[in-house]
Scaffold this motif. Structure first.
Motif, PDB file in Angstrom:
ATOM      1  N   ASP A  89      40.130  48.513  40.517  1.00  0.00           N
ATOM      2  CA  ASP A  89      39.467  47.225  40.329  1.00  0.00           C
ATOM      3  C   ASP A  89      38.225  47.129  41.217  1.00  0.00           C
ATOM      4  OD1 ASP A  89      39.040  44.667  39.375  1.00  0.00           O
ATOM      5  OD2 ASP A  89      40.436  43.740  40.797  1.00  0.00           O
ATOM      6  N   PRO A  90      37.252  48.038  41.022  1.00  0.00           N
ATOM      7  CA  PRO A  90      36.068  47.979  41.877  1.00  0.00           C
ATOM      8  C   PRO A  90      35.263  46.697  41.626  1.00  0.00           C
ATOM      9  CG  PRO A  90      35.706  49.533  40.080  1.00  0.00           C
ATOM     10  CD  PRO A  90      37.144  49.089  39.998  1.00  0.00           C
ATOM     11  N   VAL A  91      34.636  46.215  42.679  1.00  0.00           N
ATOM     12  CA  VAL A  91      33.739  45.064  42.552  1.00  0.00           C
ATOM     13  C   VAL A  91      32.449  45.562  41.889  1.00  0.00           C
ATOM     14  CG1 VAL A  91      32.442  43.311  43.831  1.00  0.00           C
ATOM     15  CG2 VAL A  91      34.737  43.987  44.593  1.00  0.00           C
ATOM     16  N   LEU A  92      32.019  44.882  40.837  1.00  0.00           N
ATOM     17  CA  LEU A  92      30.903  45.401  40.037  1.00  0.00           C
ATOM     18  C   LEU A  92      29.674  44.500  40.107  1.00  0.00           C
ATOM     19  CD1 LEU A  92      32.936  46.439  36.841  1.00  0.00           C
ATOM     20  CD2 LEU A  92      32.355  47.864  38.825  1.00  0.00           C
ATOM     21  N   LEU A 118      27.460  33.968  38.609  1.00  0.00           N
ATOM     22  CA  LEU A 118      27.854  35.103  39.446  1.00  0.00           C
ATOM     23  C   LEU A 118      27.692  34.754  40.918  1.00  0.00           C
ATOM     24  CD1 LEU A 118      26.106  37.943  37.407  1.00  0.00           C
ATOM     25  CD2 LEU A 118      28.506  37.208  37.294  1.00  0.00           C
ATOM     26  N   LYS A 119      28.689  35.082  41.725  1.00  0.00           N
ATOM     27  CA  LYS A 119      28.711  34.647  43.124  1.00  0.00           C
ATOM     28  C   LYS A 119      28.085  35.643  44.097  1.00  0.00           C
ATOM     29  CE  LYS A 119      32.237  31.216  43.196  1.00  0.00           C
ATOM     30  NZ  LYS A 119      32.608  31.125  41.766  1.00  0.00           N
ATOM     31  N   LEU A 120      28.073  36.936  43.747  1.00  0.00           N
ATOM     32  CA  LEU A 120      27.647  37.942  44.723  1.00  0.00           C
ATOM     33  C   LEU A 120      26.208  38.397  44.485  1.00  0.00           C
ATOM     34  CD1 LEU A 120      30.899  40.116  44.923  1.00  0.00           C
ATOM     35  CD2 LEU A 120      30.283  38.052  46.207  1.00  0.00           C
ATOM     36  N   LEU A 121      25.502  38.625  45.593  1.00  0.00           N
ATOM     37  CA  LEU A 121      24.115  39.085  45.526  1.00  0.00           C
ATOM     38  C   LEU A 121      23.910  40.223  46.515  1.00  0.00           C
ATOM     39  CD1 LEU A 121      22.194  35.671  45.435  1.00  0.00           C
ATOM     40  CD2 LEU A 121      22.173  37.413  43.627  1.00  0.00           C
ATOM     41  N   SER A 122      23.700  41.431  45.996  1.00  0.00           N
ATOM     42  CA  SER A 122      23.433  42.587  46.830  1.00  0.00           C
ATOM     43  C   SER A 122      21.933  42.756  46.947  1.00  0.00           C
ATOM     44  CB  SER A 122      24.072  43.833  46.186  1.00  0.00           C
ATOM     45  OG  SER A 122      23.597  45.015  46.816  1.00  0.00           O
ATOM     46  N   MET A 123      21.384  42.284  48.053  1.00  0.00           N
ATOM     47  CA  MET A 123      19.932  42.384  48.229  1.00  0.00           C
ATOM     48  C   MET A 123      19.569  42.316  49.706  1.00  0.00           C
ATOM     49  SD  MET A 123      18.960  38.839  46.260  1.00  0.00           S
ATOM     50  CE  MET A 123      18.984  37.258  47.165  1.00  0.00           C
ATOM     51  N   GLY A 124      18.504  43.040  50.041  1.00  0.00           N
ATOM     52  CA  GLY A 124      18.056  43.141  51.424  1.00  0.00           C
ATOM     53  C   GLY A 124      18.424  44.487  52.011  1.00  0.00           C
ATOM     54  N   MET A 125      17.423  45.139  52.616  1.00  0.00           N
ATOM     55  CA  MET A 125      17.605  46.422  53.289  1.00  0.00           C
ATOM     56  C   MET A 125      17.101  46.259  54.741  1.00  0.00           C
ATOM     57  SD  MET A 125      16.760  48.911  50.074  1.00  0.00           S
ATOM     58  CE  MET A 125      15.048  49.183  50.343  1.00  0.00           C
ATOM     59  N   ASP A 128      34.868  51.422  46.150  1.00  0.00           N
ATOM     60  CA  ASP A 128      35.464  50.078  46.072  1.00  0.00           C
ATOM     61  C   ASP A 128      34.523  49.088  45.406  1.00  0.00           C
ATOM     62  OD1 ASP A 128      37.952  50.521  47.754  1.00  0.00           O
ATOM     63  OD2 ASP A 128      36.374  51.284  49.060  1.00  0.00           O
ATOM     64  N   ALA A 129      33.247  49.459  45.337  1.00  0.00           N
ATOM     65  CA  ALA A 129      32.260  48.603  44.674  1.00  0.00           C
ATOM     66  C   ALA A 129      31.176  49.484  44.096  1.00  0.00           C
ATOM     67  CB  ALA A 129      31.662  47.597  45.658  1.00  0.00           C
ATOM     68  N   ILE A 130      30.612  49.059  42.959  1.00  0.00           N
ATOM     69  CA  ILE A 130      29.515  49.783  42.313  1.00  0.00           C
ATOM     70  C   ILE A 130      28.395  48.779  42.069  1.00  0.00           C
ATOM     71  CG2 ILE A 130      28.811  51.061  40.240  1.00  0.00           C
ATOM     72  CD1 ILE A 130      31.776  52.064  40.087  1.00  0.00           C
ATOM     73  N   LEU A 145      34.172  44.021  31.040  1.00  0.00           N
ATOM     74  CA  LEU A 145      33.975  44.366  32.456  1.00  0.00           C
ATOM     75  C   LEU A 145      33.778  43.081  33.241  1.00  0.00           C
ATOM     76  CD1 LEU A 145      31.421  47.329  32.595  1.00  0.00           C
ATOM     77  CD2 LEU A 145      33.854  47.406  33.206  1.00  0.00           C
ATOM     78  N   LYS A 146      34.468  42.983  34.346  1.00  0.00           N
ATOM     79  CA  LYS A 146      34.308  41.800  35.193  1.00  0.00           C
ATOM     80  C   LYS A 146      33.152  42.053  36.167  1.00  0.00           C
ATOM     81  CE  LYS A 146      36.815  40.484  38.779  1.00  0.00           C
ATOM     82  NZ  LYS A 146      38.068  40.795  39.434  1.00  0.00           N
ATOM     83  N   ILE A 147      32.023  41.448  35.905  1.00  0.00           N
ATOM     84  CA  ILE A 147      30.866  41.599  36.796  1.00  0.00           C
ATOM     85  C   ILE A 147      30.896  40.462  37.813  1.00  0.00           C
ATOM     86  CG2 ILE A 147      28.339  41.669  36.920  1.00  0.00           C
ATOM     87  CD1 ILE A 147      29.525  44.036  35.337  1.00  0.00           C
ATOM     88  N   SER A 148      30.784  40.829  39.085  1.00  0.00           N
ATOM     89  CA  SER A 148      30.864  39.809  40.141  1.00  0.00           C
ATOM     90  C   SER A 148      29.516  39.400  40.705  1.00  0.00           C
ATOM     91  CB  SER A 148      31.729  40.328  41.295  1.00  0.00           C
ATOM     92  OG  SER A 148      33.038  40.554  40.847  1.00  0.00           O
TER      93      SER A 148
END
Ligand SMILES: *Cc1c(COP(=O)(O)O)cnc(C)c1O
Length: 219
Positions: A120-123, A187-194, A96-98, A156-159
């Motif tokens: 339509d995966p979130v990219l 860009l609104k999304l931030l994938s960060m932090g473990m 659903d997201a990459i 490509l729609k990058i989010s």
């Protein structure tokens, strides 16, 4: 500690970090990273209400997730690891997201599969903030041009953006740099932090924290 208790502890820590940051907890998605764990270890986390999971390998995810997703409606799967261009068909079908877009050949393959499968995966574009040679991702100074190409050449729609700070450095500056690149590119999304640093990441704007060992235990 059971995985359900560990999940609860992580949720509470996320809520606290959101409060400290003056952010609404609904802005932060917990991606439970289940790589290397079998379905029987994942089931209790699903039973505790977790619905968003992350895997770093397409083949491994393909082996265990279709059955889990069929059994639990509303489960979302995110690809957080490197994607080989020859696996894009499977990846677009399953995820659903990459989070790991980082090169032209992958953009081209992804655009083709997204159109063909009408998915339509979130990219997310991965940024190699530490410029580490062994790590995937676009270099920070190349990010703006790469994002422009994603939009104009590949449609490509990058989010959002994703980063994995160097293991031996304080993560804060890497999170801040990623947030800055996202901001100037709208860009609104931030994938960060473990597991070790998701609270810092939330303070610096993370919308997706990728937490594995703090939930599932050591790998
Ligand atoms: C494994 C992994 C994580 C989770 O790491 P933990 O330290 O176990 O929380 C997060 N992001 C990526 C890209 C990973 O490969």
């Amino acid at each position: 500690m059971t995985v359900a208790a560990a999940l609860d502890t992580v949720r509470i820590a996320i809520a606290r970090a959101c409060k400290d940051a003056g952010r609404d907890p609904s802005e932060v998605t917990l991606v439970a990273v289940s790589k290397t764990f079998e379905a029987d270890a994942i089931e209790p986390v699903v039973a505790a209400g977790q619905r968003v999971f992350g895997e770093n390998r397409v083949q491994e995810a393909k082996g265990k997730w279709p059955a889990l997703m069929a059994a639990h409606a509303g489960t979302q799967l995110h690809l957080i690891g490197p994607l080989q261009s020859n696996k894009t068909k499977e990846a677009v079908a399953l995820f659903d997201a990459i989070h790991s877009i980082d090169r032209d050949s992958l953009c081209e393959a992804l655009a083709k599969e997204i159109a063909a499968q009408k998915r339509d995966p979130v990219l997310f574009v991965q940024i190699n903030t530490g410029a580490e040679p062994q790590k995937a991702g676009v270099l920070p100074e190349a990010a703006d041009a790469f994002l422009k190409k994603c939009a104009e050449t590949y449609r490509l729609k990058i989010s959002g953006l994703m980063c994995i700070p160097p293991a031996d450095e304080a993560p804060g500056p890497h999170f801040a740099l990623t947030a800055k690149i996202a901001r100037r590119n709208g860009l609104k999304l931030l994938s960060m932090g473990m597991s070790a640093d998701f609270a810092d990441a939330i303070l610096l704007g993370a919308t997706h924290v990728r937490v594995g060992s703090a939930i599932f235990g050591g790998r």
